[in-house]
Design an enzyme around this catalytic site. Structure first.
Site, PDB file in Angstrom:
ATOM      1  N   GLU A  73       0.827  -1.204   0.000  1.00  5.96           N
ATOM      2  CA  GLU A  73       0.000   0.000   0.000  1.00  5.96           C
ATOM      3  C   GLU A  73       0.864   1.259   0.000  1.00  5.96           C
ATOM      4  O   GLU A  73       0.681   2.165  -0.812  1.00  5.96           O
ATOM      5  CB  GLU A  73      -0.900  -0.019   1.237  1.00  5.96           C
ATOM      6  CG  GLU A  73      -1.747   1.228   1.409  1.00  5.96           C
ATOM      7  CD  GLU A  73      -2.473   1.241   2.739  1.00  5.96           C
ATOM      8  OE1 GLU A  73      -3.418   2.046   2.877  1.00  5.96           O
ATOM      9  OE2 GLU A  73      -2.118   0.463   3.645  1.00  5.96           O
ATOM     10  N   HIS A  74       1.777   1.342   0.955  1.00  6.22           N
ATOM     11  CA  HIS A  74       2.705   2.469   1.041  1.00  6.22           C
ATOM     12  C   HIS A  74       4.120   1.959   0.766  1.00  6.22           C
ATOM     13  O   HIS A  74       4.517   0.929   1.306  1.00  6.22           O
ATOM     14  CB  HIS A  74       2.713   3.101   2.428  1.00  6.22           C
ATOM     15  CG  HIS A  74       1.362   3.500   2.933  1.00  6.22           C
ATOM     16  ND1 HIS A  74       0.648   2.753   3.848  1.00  6.22           N
ATOM     17  CD2 HIS A  74       0.609   4.581   2.642  1.00  6.22           C
ATOM     18  CE1 HIS A  74      -0.492   3.366   4.115  1.00  6.22           C
ATOM     19  NE2 HIS A  74      -0.558   4.466   3.395  1.00  6.22           N
ATOM     20  N   ASP A 131      -0.712  10.314   4.852  1.00  6.66           N
ATOM     21  CA  ASP A 131      -1.893   9.902   5.611  1.00  6.66           C
ATOM     22  C   ASP A 131      -2.749  11.091   6.032  1.00  6.66           C
ATOM     23  O   ASP A 131      -3.974  10.970   6.154  1.00  6.66           O
ATOM     24  CB  ASP A 131      -1.473   9.134   6.868  1.00  6.66           C
ATOM     25  CG  ASP A 131      -1.218   7.661   6.600  1.00  6.66           C
ATOM     26  OD1 ASP A 131      -1.533   7.196   5.498  1.00  6.66           O
ATOM     27  OD2 ASP A 131      -0.706   6.978   7.509  1.00  6.66           O
ATOM     28  N   HIS A 165     -30.145  -8.889 -33.970  1.00  7.92           N
ATOM     29  CA  HIS A 165     -29.162  -7.829 -34.150  1.00  7.92           C
ATOM     30  C   HIS A 165     -28.987  -7.510 -35.636  1.00  7.92           C
ATOM     31  O   HIS A 165     -28.924  -6.349 -36.043  1.00  7.92           O
ATOM     32  CB  HIS A 165     -27.798  -8.267 -33.583  1.00  7.92           C
ATOM     33  CG  HIS A 165     -27.704  -8.270 -32.093  1.00  7.92           C
ATOM     34  ND1 HIS A 165     -28.456  -9.077 -31.297  1.00  7.92           N
ATOM     35  CD2 HIS A 165     -26.906  -7.549 -31.248  1.00  7.92           C
ATOM     36  CE1 HIS A 165     -28.137  -8.881 -30.018  1.00  7.92           C
ATOM     37  NE2 HIS A 165     -27.192  -7.951 -29.970  1.00  7.92           N
TER      38      HIS A 165
END
Length: 432
Positions: free
Chosen positions: A318-319, A352, A411
């Site tokens: 994460e960091h 943070d 279609h």
């Protein structure tokens, strides 16, 4: 080849804990789905000792909370809000509507629209994380979300004034005091008194992350932001005090928060172990940070910067904090991380709380395929098309062929009808 000098918790133990979390969350969501407000009241009393007549704060209650927050704190909250809004606005300005002509007569475009309603969860268990209100609520409002709901658990049986003040200053349209899985389930599913939202965002513990995972589909989510992770990449140019401080500074989030040192210096690795033990003797949050370090902390020794990049991308933390002689080497080579902190002058705590980038980031190796929260998470890119009659004939002919190959007769008829109606009639008669 990289060597693990200190291992973290083994995979089987992690999976066992995850199974228990999944079962608990599934039961709470089912209860909210079945009993609505009655379940919310029971669960809130059970987990938080909190069961007010209404979970939504009134304007008077919000004002009362604001009045309890010292001006010095409000000033810092406003400063951090300004940093986050400035960066979020720059991000929003980079995302624009598009319209182009692909062939003569065919115009395709997209519009960038905010979602209509979002619930921003702000953790408040061990720590009342007022910064999460800044990161989520303010960013959603910059994106243009019309209805932003902010929700946080009570603290010691009451709304935490600074969190409520931050939610209000960030621009929340509704503020609820309720926590955990039951809060997210109520906002996703709706109850008799709570209007459901279209999207859930915000960090939290393993239970909050699992609730978002199970509710995804019923609502959108930002990402699965579980227990905080940090990776410090260091060489022998940095001292052990700074490395240990930055590891413990994130390990204090929770007893299951991984903190990893990845280094090319075996000397530094040894000094960091000693320094961590010293700091744990005086750190106010040592009980939490110490257990996290003992159970989830790791030290990995690599041969060189290139191997540190390889290992860091595998960890996908994460960091990622880079404390090396050449931080730009990692900026230019790393690909899997939530947010990158380059050099000793910055650190994860800045990200943070204050510096302006968003702290709601991917965990559990999700950085391999997603980034963190930003204005784009609150935006939908929706497309449109238009065509002239002449262009419809060109498109229709090719569309008909493809539909025929696939066997989609309905279609194909859609395409053929346009070709028949809009084809230019053949000239009558011949040359004189």
């Amino acid at each position: 080849m990289a060597r693990i000098l200190k291992p973290g918790m083994n995979v089987q133990t992690k999976l066992s804990l995850q199974d228990s979390v999944q079962q608990t969350v599934r039961g709470i969501i089912a209860d909210i789905r079945e009993r609505g407000d009655a379940a919310l009241a029971d669960l809130s009393q059970r987990f938080d000792g909190w069961n007010p007549p209404t979970f939504r704060l009134s304007a008077e209650q919000i004002a009362a909370c604001m009045a309890q927050v010292p001006e010095e704190q409000l000033s810092s909250i406003r400063f951090s809000l300004e940093q986050v809004r400035t960066f979020a606005q720059a991000q929003r300005d980079s995302v624009r509507d598009v319209e182009i002509e692909t062939i003569p007569g065919v115009r395709l475009g997209h519009r960038v629209l905010p979602v209509n309603s979002v619930a921003c969860y702000v953790p408040g268990g061990r720590y009342p994380m007022i910064a999460s209100a800044i990161m989520s609520v303010a960013t959603a409002k910059v994106a243009g979300v019309p209805r932003v709901v902010a929700v946080t658990p009570p603290k010691d049986g009451q709304p935490f004034p600074a969190t409520v003040a931050t939610m209000h200053l960030a621009g929340a349209d509704e503020i609820y005091i309720m926590g955990g899985v039951q809060a997210l389930a109520a906002l996703a599913l709706g109850t008799e008194r709570i209007q459901p939202v279209d999207m859930l965002v915000g960090p939290g513990n393993a239970y909050v992350a699992e609730a978002k995972r199970q509710l995804f589909g019923q609502v959108g989510i930002d990402l699965l932001a579980g227990p905080t992770e940090t990776l410090v990449i260091a060489d022998d140019s940095v001292d052990a005090e700074m490395v240990a401080t930055d590891l413990l500074g994130q390990a204090e989030h929770g007893t299951n928060s991984p903190a990893v040192l990845l280094t090319t210096s075996e000397r530094l690795a040894g000094e960091v172990v000693t320094e961590i033990e010293r700091q744990l003797q005086v750190l106010a949050t040592a009980e939490v940070a110490g257990q996290a370090w003992r159970d989830y902390g790791q030290i990995v020794l690599a041969e060189d910067d290139a191997e540190m990049v390889q290992v860091a991308d595998e960890i996908a933390s994460e960091h990622v904090q880079v404390l090396t002689r050449d931080p730009d080497y990692f900026l230019n080579h790393l690909t899997n991380y939530g947010s990158l902190f380059l050099g000793p002058e910055t650190n994860v705590a800045y990200g943070d709380k204050t510096i302006g980038t968003n702290h709601i980031l991917p965990t559990g190796r999700a950085a391999r395929y997603t980034g963190g929260l930003w204005v784009g998470k609150f935006l939908k890119t929706v497309t449109y098309q238009r065509a002239t009659r002449e262009a419809s004939v060109v498109i229709g002919q090719h569309c008909s062929v493809i539909c025929g190959v696939e066997g989609f007769a309905g279609h194909q008829r859609q395409a053929d009808l346009r070709v028949e109606r809009y084809r230019q009639p053949a000239p009558v008669g011949g040359a004189d």
